[in-house]
Design an enzyme around this catalytic site. Structure first.
Site, PDB file in Angstrom:
ATOM      1  CD  GLU A 152      -3.211  -1.039   1.970  1.00  0.00           C
ATOM      2  OE1 GLU A 152      -3.250  -0.176   2.857  1.00  0.00           O
ATOM      3  OE2 GLU A 152      -4.155  -1.831   1.747  1.00  0.00           O
ATOM      4  CD  GLU A 172      -3.711  -6.003   3.047  1.00  0.00           C
ATOM      5  OE1 GLU A 172      -4.598  -5.290   3.564  1.00  0.00           O
ATOM      6  OE2 GLU A 172      -2.494  -5.768   3.149  1.00  0.00           O
TER       7      GLU A 172
END
Ligand code: AHR
Length: 499
Positions: free
Chosen positions: A172, A302
């Site tokens: 991220e 995820e």
């Protein structure tokens, strides 16, 4: 409703890693949930809980991602090696501000994967780490020969190198991993990945580049454009590009309760879950522009439900319960991933134990398996199987016009032994469906079924651990190449068909 299956139209191999998991230094995932230390009263092998390891093996966990998540970009691996009493203590700033004593580090993760018999997916630190640090970590884990890091590994008790199957270069990085722009990250990626060396040519590391959050197509385009500015045979220097998408029924701020929800919220959850297929299609179309040969896998590392934490628990620990609704979310997602197995090469549900849509919850020495666990266990027959062409008739169900969903979804595969595996979800809260299946050009010899079903709020607790579990389902009539059965509402089903 008609279900059509064409066993001679094989659409590609379902990578076992599609059923992968994720474990972060977050709340009680690693500590308590997996690792209790050698001196714990909880039965363990080299510090790993025996009950949890056994359950995960039985579920057939194919791959595990570690150490984060947001934690990865502030993790300095050298803090987690050597004698435990000398390991640095740090603050876990992302997750509850608790003290991280680094007693679970590289050696412990590799030991866990050894016990689980699963592949390893390590996520490196780009946000606050250096190229050298990342490069030395790879050397420490995988180099077999004379080198400073191999020597250090030996000193710390592991002479032999380990296998690293996947290596994530940052996590991220558009957010918690450094707040970078796509072009800036992509250039960093090109630089960092250069030093993720393949010391073992027989077992090359698959490099994962940080992909987008949800529908950030600008990120996918920017990263791909910058990385693919290179000779074609280099494939943008990557084997995979990640994607993160969580199902937040009520949105990011007011996530909603795991246990208290009504039928309206049920259908919103289904709708938001199905949205992942749009995301896969759109991101894949962008990837196609640069990666025409489909060399780069989409890595959905995820995904899962993210609700408000259980009342009374640490908000930074992301602990939530898991109901029949989560079983449906798991079944729907896994069916979608199967159907996109040409692009989706790995997916890691967040997270394995005690965090978000966990397959296992623990409390002291007690452990329970969640409805999501049972779906993963039922679906493990798809691992490594060939996706078959299938089509299922549906109708739209729901309470509000804007939140209608198709009543069912499915995927069908053929395992190595020639058996056909149908997995189906019924998203309706109150309607069952009669299914008339046809397996083209086949004679059905036998059918065996299993099901996870119940009232939508049903879940397992430490006092009642078996409310939701896999039950046999054998009410299937066959005739030549056709089969008839009824799927009850709120259910996830698996039929094994011998032809
Ligand atoms: O899974 C919890 C967090 O969600 C991860 O650390 C992060 O990558 C994502 O935002």
């Amino acid at each position: 409703m008609k279900l059509l299956i064409n066993p001679s139209n094989k659409k590609g191999r379902i990578n076992p890693e599609i059923q992968g998991h994720f474990s972060e230094h977050l709340g009680r995932c690693i500590y308590e949930g997996i690792y209790v230390g050698e001196n714990s009263n909880i039965p363990n092998t080299n510090g790993m809980r025996n009950d949890v390891v056994d359950a995960l093996k039985e579920m057939k966990i194919p791959v595990l991602r570690w150490p984060g998540g947001c934690f990865a970009d502030e993790y300095h691996w050298m803090d987690g090696i050597g004698p435990k009493e000398n390991r640095k203590k740090m603050i876990n700033t992302h997750w509850g501000g608790v003290v991280e004593d680094n007693s679970f580090g590289t050696h412990e993760f590799m030991e866990l994967c050894r016990q689980l018999g699963c592949k390893t997916y390590i996520n490196g630190n780009v946000g606050s780490g250096t190229v050298r640090e990342m490069s030395e970590w790879v050397e420490y884990m995988t180099f077999d020969g004379v080198s400073p890091m191999a020597e250090l590994r030996g000193k710390n008790g592991h002479k032999e190198p380990w296998k690293v199957d996947y290596f994530g270069v940052g996590n991220e990085n558009w957010g918690c991993g450094g707040n970078m722009t796509p072009e800036y990250y992509a250039n960093k990626y090109r630089n960092y990945q250069t030093y993720v060396r393949n010391y073992n040519p027989e077992h090359p590391i698959s490099k994962i580049c940080c992909g987008a959050n949800v529908d950030d197509y600008n990120w996918t385009n920017g990263v791909m454009e910058t990385c693919f500015r290179a000779p074609e045979f280099l494939h943008g220097f990557m084997d995979g590009l990640s994607l993160h998408y969580y199902t937040h029924p009520l949105g990011w701020e007011e996530k909603g309760s795991a246990l208290e929800f009504d039928e309206k919220i049920w259908y919103i959850t289904m709708k938001k879950t199905l949205y992942i297929e749009d995301l896969i299609n759109h991101h894949a179309a962008i990837m196609d522009k640069y990666d025409k040969e489909h060399k780069v896998g989409m890595i959905i590392d995820e995904w899962g439900t993210w609700y408000s934490v259980e009342p009374g628990t640490n908000p930074g620990f992301l602990y939530q319960q898991n109901t029949i609704r989560d079983a449906l979310v798991a079944g729907i997602n896994l069916n979608i991933f199967n159907k996109h197995c040409d692009r989706v090469k790995m997916a890691n549900i967040a997270q394995m134990v005690n965090v978000l849509q966990a397959v296992i919850l623990t409390e002291g020495e007690k452990m329970i398996l969640t409805p999501t666990y049972h779906v993963f266990k039922m679906y493990n027959v798809h691992q490594g199987a060939e996706l078959l062409d299938s089509h299922l008739e549906t109708e739209m169900v729901g309470l509000e016009e804007q939140n209608m969903v198709p009543c069912m979804n499915e995927s069908v595969s053929m395992s190595e032994d020639g058996k056909v595996h149908i997995t189906l979800t019924n998203m309706s809260v109150d309607k069952s469906y009669d299914i008339e299946g046809t397996v083209f050009d086949s004679q059905i010899k036998a059918v065996k079924g299993e099901i996870v079903t119940g009232e939508m709020h049903e879940h397992n607790t430490f006092d009642a651990p078996d409310v939701v579990k896999i039950k046999e389902f054998n009410d299937v009539k066959t005739d030549g190449g056709s089969l008839r059965f009824t799927i009850p509402p709120c259910s996830v089903m698996h039929l094994e068909v011998t032809i």
